[in-house]
Scaffold this active site. Structure first.
Site, PDB file in Angstrom:
ATOM      1  N   ASN A   1      -8.696   2.602 -12.518  1.00 16.39           N
ATOM      2  CA  ASN A   1      -7.883   3.515 -11.716  1.00 16.39           C
ATOM      3  C   ASN A   1      -7.750   4.911 -12.321  1.00 16.39           C
ATOM      4  O   ASN A   1      -7.174   5.802 -11.695  1.00 16.39           O
ATOM      5  CB  ASN A   1      -6.481   2.938 -11.498  1.00 16.39           C
TER       6      ASN A   1
ATOM      7  N   VAL B   1      -4.281  -4.070  -4.417  1.00 15.70           N
ATOM      8  CA  VAL B   1      -3.459  -4.591  -5.513  1.00 15.70           C
ATOM      9  C   VAL B   1      -1.996  -4.562  -5.080  1.00 15.70           C
ATOM     10  O   VAL B   1      -1.443  -3.497  -4.809  1.00 15.70           O
ATOM     11  CB  VAL B   1      -3.643  -3.750  -6.794  1.00 15.70           C
TER      12      VAL B   1
ATOM     13  N   ARG C   1     -10.126   6.745  -1.218  1.00 17.30           N
ATOM     14  CA  ARG C   1     -10.249   5.815  -2.343  1.00 17.30           C
ATOM     15  C   ARG C   1      -8.865   5.345  -2.798  1.00 17.30           C
ATOM     16  O   ARG C   1      -8.674   4.174  -3.155  1.00 17.30           O
ATOM     17  CB  ARG C   1     -10.979   6.487  -3.499  1.00 17.30           C
TER      18      ARG C   1
ATOM     19  N   GLY D   1      -0.823  -5.207  -2.308  1.00 15.64           N
ATOM     20  CA  GLY D   1      -0.664  -4.811  -0.916  1.00 15.64           C
ATOM     21  C   GLY D   1      -0.407  -3.314  -0.796  1.00 15.64           C
ATOM     22  O   GLY D   1      -0.284  -2.601  -1.795  1.00 15.64           O
TER      23      GLY D   1
ATOM     24  N   HIS E   1     -17.815   5.172   1.763  1.00 14.66           N
ATOM     25  CA  HIS E   1     -18.658   5.857   0.784  1.00 14.66           C
ATOM     26  C   HIS E   1     -19.505   6.957   1.397  1.00 14.66           C
ATOM     27  O   HIS E   1     -20.331   7.559   0.722  1.00 14.66           O
ATOM     28  CB  HIS E   1     -19.559   4.843   0.058  1.00 14.66           C
TER      29      HIS E   1
ATOM     30  N   GLU F   1      -0.483   0.124 -12.992  1.00 15.66           N
ATOM     31  CA  GLU F   1      -1.835   0.103 -12.416  1.00 15.66           C
ATOM     32  C   GLU F   1      -2.640   1.342 -12.766  1.00 15.66           C
ATOM     33  O   GLU F   1      -3.860   1.280 -12.944  1.00 15.66           O
ATOM     34  CB  GLU F   1      -1.751  -0.060 -10.893  1.00 15.66           C
TER      35      GLU F   1
ATOM     36  N   HIS G   1      -7.514   1.401  -3.341  1.00 10.35           N
ATOM     37  CA  HIS G   1      -7.045   0.889  -4.622  1.00 10.35           C
ATOM     38  C   HIS G   1      -5.570   0.505  -4.576  1.00 10.35           C
ATOM     39  O   HIS G   1      -5.135  -0.375  -5.328  1.00 10.35           O
ATOM     40  CB  HIS G   1      -7.293   1.921  -5.727  1.00 10.35           C
ATOM     41  N   ASP G   2      -4.802   1.141  -3.712  1.00 11.31           N
ATOM     42  CA  ASP G   2      -3.407   0.749  -3.573  1.00 11.31           C
ATOM     43  C   ASP G   2      -3.285  -0.567  -2.809  1.00 11.31           C
ATOM     44  O   ASP G   2      -2.613  -1.500  -3.253  1.00 11.31           O
ATOM     45  CB  ASP G   2      -2.609   1.840  -2.861  1.00 11.31           C
TER      46      ASP G   2
END
Length: 326
Positions: free
Chosen positions: A93, A72, A64, A74, A191, A87, A68-69
């Site tokens: 987050n 946003v 995950r 890159g 997932h 962030e 998420h990195d």
């Protein structure tokens, strides 16, 4: 089945070529640390392995984290930066984990190869290793990413998938990152491991006058919905989580796709994958053939970890992942 698999094979070949060209332009390369820090990848893998043996939820957290990195700013470890309005401070987050694993790997690497291995590469490699440790394929990914110096909370929401997203919203977001419809279906397979807070799928239920939840999203299997209500009743503590995959929660496998066909996708953004003819066909293929899923995962994960990378004279190699060097 043969026709669909053949179509997928052609698509994968196109993706490989696209990825190769992108990587050459981005100056990423395989064995980037062969001379400067030859033990880098083994150090990272050992940290991920030992952390996962202590806490079996680590692989899901690391997977995950890389999503998420990379979505946003890159894949530049902008999510690791701490401070006001970074962030990490965005509500989307706050439940992301795995930071301590990345920090541990960075501390050790700074002892062996100071100022050499970027936090961005550690995140990508740790997520790669997490998949394999959980039973998935080992993916070869290039390195050479540099760390970004910008991390702003307001950039998060427009760039990450919300669990209530429609198909159109997800397709649009993935396309903005250079990721295709095929990538969307494959990467959603992440997932198959990990956990989610009750609030992330609360919109599929409604609280009645007696304070009890009832299912309002009829695309969800009723027996599965009842299990979720037991685990996440009205008024449940915000810290409570459930497994993304109700069947094989700790194994990286193709059960996610089988769950979708059984109407047991935890999020609305999961369930919509079988409401579209094109994506449903892919879901069926992957549900029936785990090896096909693994083969395609390699290419889509490579593309994910190449989104918006900084190389050459862009960015920096942070001494600490939590702050810039300046």
């Amino acid at each position: 089945m043969e026709t669909r698999t053949g179509t997928l094979s052609i698509t994968v070949c196109s993706l490989v070529m696209f990825s190769f060209v992108s990587l050459v332009k981005g100056s990423l390369s395989f064995n980037f640390y062969a001379a400067s820090c030859p033990s880098a990848e083994s150090i990272i893998r050992n940290i991920v392995s030992s952390s996962s043996s202590t806490d079996p939820t680590i692989p899901g957290k690391l997977l995950r984290l890389v999503f998420h990195d990379c979505f946003v700013e890159g894949c530049d470890a902008s999510l690791m930066l701490q401070g006001n309005n970074t962030e990490q401070s965005d509500p989307g987050n706050r439940s992301v984990g795995g930071f301590t694993v990345i920090d541990s790997a960075k501390r050790i690497l700074e002892k062996f190869c100071p100022g050499t291995v970027s936090c961005a590469d550690i995140i990508a490699l740790a997520a790669r290793d997490a998949v394999e440790i959980a039973g998935g394929p080992r993916t070869m990914i290039p390195t050479g990413r540099r760390d970004g110096m910008v991390s702003v909370a307001s950039n998060v929401r427009p760039n990450i998938v919300d669990t209530s997203f429609s198909m159109d919203e997800m397709v649009k977001l993935f396309a903005s990152k250079g990721l295709s419809l095929l990538d969307l279906v494959i990467l959603s397979g992440a997932h198959t491991i990990g956990t989610a807070h009750c609030s992330s799928f609360r919109d599929r239920f409604q609280e009645d006058s007696k304070g009890k939840l009832r299912l309002i999203d009829k695309t969800l299997n009723s027996d599965y919905a009842n299990e979720l209500i037991k685990q996440c009743p009205a008024g449940v503590q915000p810290s409570v989580t459930v497994n993304n995959d109700p069947e094989t929660s700790m194994a990286f496998d193709n059960m996610y796709y089988q769950n979708l066909l059984a109407h047991k996708g935890l999020f609305q953004s999961d369930s919509v994958l079988i409401s579209n003819d094109s994506t449903r066909k892919l879901v069926v293929d992957f549900a029936n053939d785990q090896e096909l899923f693994f083969e395609n995962w390699d290419q889509s994960f490579l593309k994910l970890t190449s989104v918006g990378v900084k190389t050459g004279d862009k960015g920096e190699i942070r001494i600490s992942c939590a702050s810039t060097n300046a």
